[in-house]
Design an enzyme around this catalytic site. Structure first.
Site, mmCIF file in Angstrom:
data_model
loop_
_atom_site.group_PDB
_atom_site.id
_atom_site.type_symbol
_atom_site.label_atom_id
_atom_site.label_comp_id
_atom_site.label_asym_id
_atom_site.label_seq_id
_atom_site.Cartn_x
_atom_site.Cartn_y
_atom_site.Cartn_z
ATOM 1 N N LYS A 168 -2.736 -33.429 2.146
ATOM 2 C CA LYS A 168 -2.154 -34.538 1.397
ATOM 3 C C LYS A 168 -3.053 -35.772 1.526
ATOM 4 O O LYS A 168 -3.557 -36.074 2.617
ATOM 5 C CB LYS A 168 -0.753 -34.856 1.916
ATOM 6 C CG LYS A 168 0.245 -33.705 1.784
ATOM 7 C CD LYS A 168 0.646 -33.458 0.349
ATOM 8 C CE LYS A 168 1.709 -32.379 0.254
ATOM 9 N NZ LYS A 168 2.239 -32.230 -1.120
ATOM 10 N N ASP A 197 -3.778 -33.223 -2.548
ATOM 11 C CA ASP A 197 -2.582 -33.533 -3.342
ATOM 12 C C ASP A 197 -2.189 -34.984 -3.087
ATOM 13 O O ASP A 197 -1.918 -35.372 -1.956
ATOM 14 C CB ASP A 197 -1.457 -32.592 -2.924
ATOM 15 C CG ASP A 197 -0.174 -32.786 -3.720
ATOM 16 O OD1 ASP A 197 -0.143 -33.639 -4.633
ATOM 17 O OD2 ASP A 197 0.807 -32.072 -3.424
ATOM 18 N N GLU A 223 -4.774 -32.594 -6.954
ATOM 19 C CA GLU A 223 -3.420 -32.341 -7.464
ATOM 20 C C GLU A 223 -2.610 -33.620 -7.633
ATOM 21 O O GLU A 223 -2.639 -34.498 -6.777
ATOM 22 C CB GLU A 223 -2.704 -31.400 -6.486
ATOM 23 C CG GLU A 223 -1.287 -31.041 -6.864
ATOM 24 C CD GLU A 223 -0.703 -30.019 -5.905
ATOM 25 O OE1 GLU A 223 0.531 -29.964 -5.772
ATOM 26 O OE2 GLU A 223 -1.485 -29.259 -5.272
ATOM 27 N N GLU A 249 4.075 -29.669 -11.388
ATOM 28 C CA GLU A 249 5.353 -29.601 -10.678
ATOM 29 C C GLU A 249 6.352 -30.636 -11.174
ATOM 30 O O GLU A 249 7.549 -30.488 -10.951
ATOM 31 C CB GLU A 249 5.142 -29.768 -9.173
ATOM 32 C CG GLU A 249 4.722 -31.161 -8.732
ATOM 33 C CD GLU A 249 4.531 -31.267 -7.236
ATOM 34 O OE1 GLU A 249 5.441 -31.804 -6.564
ATOM 35 O OE2 GLU A 249 3.476 -30.831 -6.738
ATOM 36 N N ASP A 272 6.477 -25.077 -11.822
ATOM 37 C CA ASP A 272 7.460 -24.807 -10.780
ATOM 38 C C ASP A 272 8.654 -24.107 -11.431
ATOM 39 O O ASP A 272 9.266 -24.637 -12.349
ATOM 40 C CB ASP A 272 7.868 -26.144 -10.149
ATOM 41 C CG ASP A 272 8.883 -26.020 -9.030
ATOM 42 O OD1 ASP A 272 9.898 -25.329 -9.216
ATOM 43 O OD2 ASP A 272 8.686 -26.657 -7.983
ATOM 44 N N HIS A 299 3.778 -24.461 -7.912
ATOM 45 C CA HIS A 299 4.184 -25.362 -6.836
ATOM 46 C C HIS A 299 5.364 -24.781 -6.069
ATOM 47 O O HIS A 299 6.383 -24.413 -6.662
ATOM 48 C CB HIS A 299 4.582 -26.717 -7.451
ATOM 49 C CG HIS A 299 5.318 -27.626 -6.524
ATOM 50 N ND1 HIS A 299 6.682 -27.843 -6.601
ATOM 51 C CD2 HIS A 299 4.895 -28.381 -5.480
ATOM 52 C CE1 HIS A 299 7.060 -28.696 -5.672
ATOM 53 N NE2 HIS A 299 5.995 -29.031 -4.975
#
Length: 369
Positions: A168, A197, A223, A249, A272, A299
């Site tokens: 992240k 992400d 992402e 997502e 997703d 996701h």
């Protein structure tokens, strides 16, 4: 004809196994709306969706009060017809997460029914394109972890056979993100994929800036760099960087994916299954992406996505974030860094109904009486 006679709806709260923070939120629990659909020929199917932190009560209420009563007496085999009917029944609340999650819980239950009736696993019933799909680990890469913790988790993931690791990003200054990523890349070497992400944190100038600094690290993708509603921003970013841009997502309709793909605004589709409204539209998005020669790497929800990824030819990755362990007997099977879908008839999840009954709340039964 297989007529729907009864539907159970409930919620189960699942606590996160590790502390999970990203650039915009902390993930302490998953609220899990669940449904069971029963038919007059003695079959039943189970479906579910999820919300991060809160919101499940609205999903359960929509299923209980509006969608489930409409389903009673209908032919469970006519899934496309049912999906369209459910969507237009709550059209004033669509397109958006609550309607999509409510429809997804029912749609995934109907697919579970369809597969059980056919005696086939979901990955075969929905396409049968692959027998295994590589797995990457997100559980060790949360933003709250220190650089030393990230390195330890990444090395452990490699030792456990994972073929990719996601970190992240979204620290206040780009140099902090780069430093965290660099130590992970140095620890892993070049033989393991590294993804990042941002969870929609950045505006366009900052997303372009961060991408420029991230390029040297040879990332598999960048992402959710910006809010999903900023389509033009993603067009500008994709045109400015060599990094693959991943989105999906936070998109809730097939048409939204079409717009991203038509405008070259993404290089990876992360649809997703819960947020798109179930298996029925998930497969459409996957095949739409295939027509643009773009991979679909979904996701979350690995327990269901493993079968869907194996069903289509253009899926490259399953994301590892375990969340259903407390209410299932089954676990996602991983061999040599590849996820292997279940061959049991149905959606591939062996639910622990004793545990679910102990943990459930907001339970209701809808029938034709």
């Amino acid at each position: 004809m297989s007529k729907i006679t009864r539907i159970e709806v409930m919620n189960v709260d699942l606590k996160a196994k590790v502390a999970r923070s990203d650039a915009i939120q902390s993930f302490t629990k998953q609220e899990t709306p669940m449904v069971r659909i029963f038919t007059d020929d003695g079959q039943d199917g189970t479906g579910y969706a999820y919300t991060i932190g809160n919101g499940s009560s609205a999903v359960v209420a929509m299923v209980r009060d509006t969608l489930a009563p409409w389903l009673i007496g209908r032919n469970a085999e006519r899934i496309e017809e049912i999906w369209k009917g459910l969507f237009f029944l709550v059209h004033a609340n669509a397109v958006g997460p609550t309607a999509s999650l409510a429809i997804a819980a029912l749609d995934t239950a109907l697919w579970d029914l369809r597969c059980k009736r056919a005696g086939l696993p979901l990955h075969v019933m929905a396409g049968g394109a692959q027998k295994r799909v590589p797995v990457y680990n997100t559980e060790g890469g949360w933003l709250n972890f220190t650089p030393d913790e990230l390195v330890a988790h990444a090395v452990k993931a490699r030792e456990e056979g994972f073929r990719g690791f996601k970190v992240k990003v979204g620290r206040p200054h780009v140099s902090e993100d780069v430093q965290r990523l660099r130590v992970v890349r140095e620890a892993l070497g070049s033989g393991m994929e590294l993804m990042v992400d941002a969870n929609q944190l950045f505006d366009v100038p900052e997303a372009i800036r961060r991408a420029r600094h991230f390029e040297e690290l040879d990332l598999a993708w960048f992402e959710e760099p910006m809010p999903a509603e900023d389509l033009n921003g993603h067009v500008r970013l994709s045109a400015s960087t060599s990094l693959p841009v991943a989105i999906g997502e936070s998109l809730y309709h097939l048409s939204h994916f079409r717009e991203y793909l038509q405008r070259d605004a993404c290089s990876v589709v992360q649809v997703d299954v819960a947020r798109i409204g179930g298996i029925t539209p998930w497969l459409k998005v996957a095949h739409l992406a295939e027509s643009f020669n773009v991979p679909v790497n979904p996701h979350y929800l690995m327990e269901l996505h493993v079968s869907l990824c194996a069903a289509v030819p253009n899926s490259q990755w399953v994301e590892y974030i375990p969340q259903l362990d407390d209410i299932t007997h089954s676990r996602m099977k991983m061999v040599d860094g590849y996820a292997v879908p279940s061959d049991a008839p149905g959606n591939g999840i062996d639910w622990n109904w004793d545990a679910i009954q102990r943990m459930r709340d907001n339970h209701a039964v809808i029938d034709g009486k």
